[in-house]
Design an enzyme around this catalytic site. Structure first.
Site, mmCIF file in Angstrom:
data_model
loop_
_atom_site.group_PDB
_atom_site.id
_atom_site.type_symbol
_atom_site.label_atom_id
_atom_site.label_comp_id
_atom_site.label_asym_id
_atom_site.label_seq_id
_atom_site.Cartn_x
_atom_site.Cartn_y
_atom_site.Cartn_z
ATOM 1 C CB ILE A 57 -0.970 -0.014 1.196
ATOM 2 C CG1 ILE A 57 -2.034 -1.096 0.987
ATOM 3 C CG2 ILE A 57 -1.632 1.353 1.371
ATOM 4 C CD1 ILE A 57 -2.994 -1.263 2.137
ATOM 5 C CB VAL A 67 -4.793 5.416 4.737
ATOM 6 C CG1 VAL A 67 -5.420 6.696 4.243
ATOM 7 C CG2 VAL A 67 -3.328 5.306 4.288
ATOM 8 N NE ARG A 108 -6.774 -2.428 10.621
ATOM 9 C CZ ARG A 108 -6.910 -2.542 9.304
ATOM 10 N NH1 ARG A 108 -6.820 -1.463 8.541
ATOM 11 N NH2 ARG A 108 -7.144 -3.723 8.753
ATOM 12 C CG ASP A 124 -10.197 5.870 5.661
ATOM 13 O OD1 ASP A 124 -11.353 6.330 5.515
ATOM 14 O OD2 ASP A 124 -9.898 4.699 5.385
ATOM 15 C CD GLU A 174 -12.151 2.642 12.352
ATOM 16 O OE1 GLU A 174 -12.410 1.645 11.631
ATOM 17 O OE2 GLU A 174 -11.091 3.289 12.282
ATOM 18 C CG HIS A 178 -11.779 1.861 8.349
ATOM 19 N ND1 HIS A 178 -11.427 1.097 9.441
ATOM 20 C CD2 HIS A 178 -10.993 1.394 7.331
ATOM 21 C CE1 HIS A 178 -10.504 0.221 9.114
ATOM 22 N NE2 HIS A 178 -10.224 0.383 7.823
#
Length: 315
Positions: A151, A229, A231, A254, A259, A278
């Site tokens: 990523i 982006v 965790r 994000d 969360e 997310h």
């Protein structure tokens, strides 16, 4: 790996896949209360997508024949808590190749939207308020990518045309890449003060939990932008709130900790923060790529060949 038969649990109906081997019985389960069949017969478990760890782990202890756990996420932190109940030799596989493009797109979106002041412009449009002026460009900025796996590399691919002054890369250990050196996490104290934009795309591990805490954030330059982006728990929320409320740093997130972010949480209304719910991997690219990965894995499994993307094997 020997060829196997038995049940395969899928979060999508089997008829939505192309090219599944016919040697298995396919059971559709996406986290519902009732199981689709006896978990004892499951040999290959594709976990539900974007469900809680509690839901994802619920059938594992009742799956003694299980040989493969295939997540549909890049991270595997949400399943680690259930591995102790599994037999030795179970392979845990992640979704490498599924989320890179989508997550990298969102990372770039967050960077550009934050620098160009898009959230304020949208609020201005709602009030018919023309917010002209000068805004920051990504061009000539120094960017630091922390977490240089697939990523992180995809994020750099998309940054390349934007004429950044410098892109630095950080991973768990130092190595070389096709675009330049990858620095070790130990070099962050030297690299953080040089970056205008810091992008977190690292897995959540014991080493990275709370990585972006008070010391980390304190080393970032005044006015820098933190983009997460990865965790939520990679960032210490309390420390980030202090920096946002002081006006020294900006953030685009994000993922958050906690969360989902609950109503009334101060992060919702902190200054200089852009929050998305997310959705890095939740795009139109997800389903077709996930289904191709699962079909490819099952064909390898049916043929007795090693599955791809194995991140650990239970002992």
């Amino acid at each position: 790996m020997t060829a196997m038969t038995g049940d395969v649990w899928l979060p999508f109906p089997a008829e939505e896949f192309e090219g599944l081997p016919d040697s298995f019985r396919y059971r559709h389960w996406d986290g519902e209360e009732d199981f689709p069949a006896d978990p004892v017969d499951c040999v290959f478990y594709v976990t539900p997508y974007m469900k809680s760890s509690e839901v994802t782990l619920r059938p594992l202890a009742a799956m003694p024949r299980l040989r493969v756990v295939q997540t549909l996420t890049a991270g595997i932190d949400h399943v680690l808590g259930g591995l102790a109940s599994l037999s030795p030799g179970v392979r845990l596989c992640n979704a490498r190749g599924v989320h890179e493009a989508s997550t990298a797109e969102l990372a770039l979106t967050l960077v550009l939207a934050s620098l160009r002041g898009i959230p304020g412009m949208v609020r201005g449009q709602d009030r018919e308020d023309w917010r002209g002026g000068f805004y920051e460009a990504l061009a000539d900025k120094s960017v630091l990518i922390i977490g240089y796996g697939s990523i992180g590399a995809a994020i750099e691919d998309r940054l390349a045309p934007f004429e950044c002054r410098r892109i630095a890369r950080v991973a768990r250990s130092a190595r070389s890449s096709g675009r330049g050196p990858v620095h070790a996490l130990a070099e962050l104290p030297r690299l953080l003060p040089q970056a205008d934009v810091v992008i977190l795309s690292t897995p959540l591990t014991e080493q990275t939990r709370g990585l972006a805490g008070a010391e980390f954030l304190g080393r970032m330059k005044d006015g820098a932008l933190l983009v997460n982006v990865a965790r939520g728990p990679v960032v210490d929320t309390k420390s980030l709130l202090a920096e946002l409320e002081s006006g020294r740093l900006r953030a685009a997130l994000d993922v958050t900790d906690p969360e989902p972010l609950p109503s009334g949480h101060p992060l919702w209304h902190a200054p200089h923060v852009l929050i998305t719910p997310h959705v890095g991997g939740s795009s139109s690219a997800f389903e077709p790529r996930a289904k191709r990965l699962v079909a490819r894995q099952l064909n390898r499994f049916a043929a007795g060949e090693p599955v791809e993307n194995t991140v650990l094997i239970t002992e």
